[in-house]
Scaffold this motif. Structure first.
Motif, mmCIF file in Angstrom:
data_model
loop_
_atom_site.group_PDB
_atom_site.id
_atom_site.type_symbol
_atom_site.label_atom_id
_atom_site.label_comp_id
_atom_site.label_asym_id
_atom_site.label_seq_id
_atom_site.Cartn_x
_atom_site.Cartn_y
_atom_site.Cartn_z
ATOM 1 N N GLY A 151 0.761 -1.198 -0.098
ATOM 2 C CA GLY A 151 0.016 0.040 0.031
ATOM 3 C C GLY A 151 0.692 1.165 0.086
ATOM 4 N N ASN A 152 0.531 2.227 0.963
ATOM 5 C CA ASN A 152 1.133 3.534 0.983
ATOM 6 C C ASN A 152 2.332 3.365 1.682
ATOM 7 N N ILE A 153 3.473 3.475 1.247
ATOM 8 C CA ILE A 153 4.630 3.097 1.989
ATOM 9 C C ILE A 153 4.996 4.505 2.826
ATOM 10 N N GLU A 154 4.683 5.723 2.426
ATOM 11 C CA GLU A 154 4.933 6.857 3.116
ATOM 12 C C GLU A 154 4.051 6.919 4.417
ATOM 13 N N ALA A 155 2.832 6.436 4.102
ATOM 14 C CA ALA A 155 1.887 6.543 5.469
ATOM 15 C C ALA A 155 2.407 5.389 6.298
ATOM 16 N N LEU A 156 2.804 4.432 5.776
ATOM 17 C CA LEU A 156 3.128 3.010 6.671
ATOM 18 C C LEU A 156 4.536 3.667 7.478
ATOM 19 N N SER A 157 5.448 4.239 6.751
ATOM 20 C CA SER A 157 6.585 4.722 7.284
ATOM 21 C C SER A 157 6.303 5.823 8.691
ATOM 22 N N ALA A 158 5.291 6.808 8.255
ATOM 23 C CA ALA A 158 5.065 7.939 9.380
ATOM 24 C C ALA A 158 4.332 6.973 10.289
ATOM 25 N N PHE A 159 3.474 5.930 10.211
ATOM 26 C CA PHE A 159 3.029 5.221 11.145
ATOM 27 C C PHE A 159 4.085 4.622 12.043
ATOM 28 N N LEU A 160 4.969 4.061 11.525
ATOM 29 C CA LEU A 160 6.044 3.320 12.466
ATOM 30 C C LEU A 160 6.827 4.407 13.274
ATOM 31 N N GLN A 161 7.039 5.731 12.689
ATOM 32 C CA GLN A 161 7.523 6.544 13.205
ATOM 33 C C GLN A 161 6.783 7.019 14.460
ATOM 34 N N GLU A 162 5.617 6.923 14.344
ATOM 35 C CA GLU A 162 4.405 7.237 15.316
ATOM 36 C C GLU A 162 4.661 6.424 16.540
ATOM 37 N N THR A 163 4.931 5.287 16.374
ATOM 38 C CA THR A 163 5.119 4.044 17.130
ATOM 39 C C THR A 163 6.536 4.252 18.024
ATOM 40 N N GLY A 164 7.220 4.903 17.740
ATOM 41 C CA GLY A 164 8.481 5.101 18.498
ATOM 42 C C GLY A 164 9.808 4.934 17.882
ATOM 43 N N ALA A 165 9.509 4.479 16.475
ATOM 44 C CA ALA A 165 11.151 4.131 15.978
ATOM 45 C C ALA A 165 11.669 5.386 15.823
ATOM 46 N N VAL A 166 13.160 5.141 16.222
ATOM 47 C CA VAL A 166 14.194 6.023 15.905
ATOM 48 C C VAL A 166 14.740 6.361 14.399
ATOM 49 N N GLU A 167 14.574 5.337 13.650
ATOM 50 C CA GLU A 167 14.759 5.203 12.422
ATOM 51 C C GLU A 167 13.988 4.221 11.627
ATOM 52 N N VAL A 168 13.463 4.839 10.359
ATOM 53 C CA VAL A 168 12.719 4.413 9.453
ATOM 54 C C VAL A 168 13.017 4.190 8.055
ATOM 55 N N LYS A 169 13.378 2.998 7.529
ATOM 56 C CA LYS A 169 13.896 3.005 5.995
ATOM 57 C C LYS A 169 13.295 1.947 5.320
ATOM 58 N N VAL A 170 13.007 2.088 3.944
ATOM 59 C CA VAL A 170 12.669 1.286 3.305
ATOM 60 C C VAL A 170 13.906 0.284 2.378
ATOM 61 N N SER A 171 13.698 -0.805 2.380
ATOM 62 C CA SER A 171 14.604 -1.603 1.686
ATOM 63 C C SER A 171 14.003 -2.990 0.984
ATOM 64 N N GLU A 172 15.055 -3.724 0.262
ATOM 65 C CA GLU A 172 14.684 -4.526 -0.385
ATOM 66 C C GLU A 172 14.646 -5.946 0.547
ATOM 67 N N LYS A 173 13.684 -6.834 0.335
ATOM 68 C CA LYS A 173 13.573 -7.989 1.057
ATOM 69 C C LYS A 173 14.655 -8.991 0.957
ATOM 70 N N HIS A 174 15.451 -9.628 1.696
ATOM 71 C CA HIS A 174 16.606 -10.490 1.550
ATOM 72 C C HIS A 174 16.187 -11.790 1.575
#
Length: 174
Positions: A151-174
């Protein structure tokens, strides 16, 4: 299906635990969590099924006990009976009290070694396997949660930031 994941890094285990509950409540799929030490209650918060390693351990112990009984009966009663300390080897049942320590040791030996082998196979930890740790800080003092990027990666990143994450980044699945 996207092959991208969002990696949220947390500095505290209590914040991570609360974040996992919020992410699950929002119906996002958590791929994996990397922690430097076991976090009490994380398995329940992630909704993981209880482990069946205790059942496997019991079965392995029973196999060890059967091997011990068969081995001692063959060696000490059938193949090479000896009179040791005035105890003639007429039957297995007559000598079973002397065999109890051997039965106990082989039960523990089989259970322990086969559980370790089962754990390694189940965890896919082969010899010379490359490490799958996405961030080296998770071996020291940080916690990392990988969430499927759907879905919306930016919205999910913002949601995770709100949960208390000190850093959020998007990467490829390994």
């Amino acid at each position: 299906m996207s092959n991208k994941v969002i990696q949220a890094i947390y500095a505290d285990d209590d914040v991570l635990l609360a974040a996992v509950k919020k992410v699950r409540a929002a119906h996002h799929h958590i791929e994996e969590i990397y922690t430097p030490f076991p976090v009490h209650g994380l398995d329940k918060a992630m909704g993981l099924a209880p482990t069946r390693i205790a059942i496997a351990s019991f079965i392995y112990g029973c196999i060890g006990l059967c091997v011990a009984v068969a081995m001692m009966n063959y060696i000490m009663i059938e193949d090479w009976p000896q009179n040791i300390g005035g105890k003639p080897s007429f039957s297995f049942l007559d000598n079973m009290p002397a065999f109890v320590p051997i039965m106990f040791e082989l039960t523990v030996f089989f259970a322990a070694h086969l559980m370790v082998i089962t754990f390694y196979l189940r965890s896919k930890l082969w010899p010379f396997k490359e490490a799958e740790n996405p961030d080296v800080r998770t071996t020291d003092d940080h916690f990392l949660m990988e969430v499927s990027a759907s879905g919306n990666i930016e919205a999910l990143s913002a949601f995770l930031q709100e949960t208390g994450a000190v850093e959020v980044k998007v990467s490829e699945k390994h």
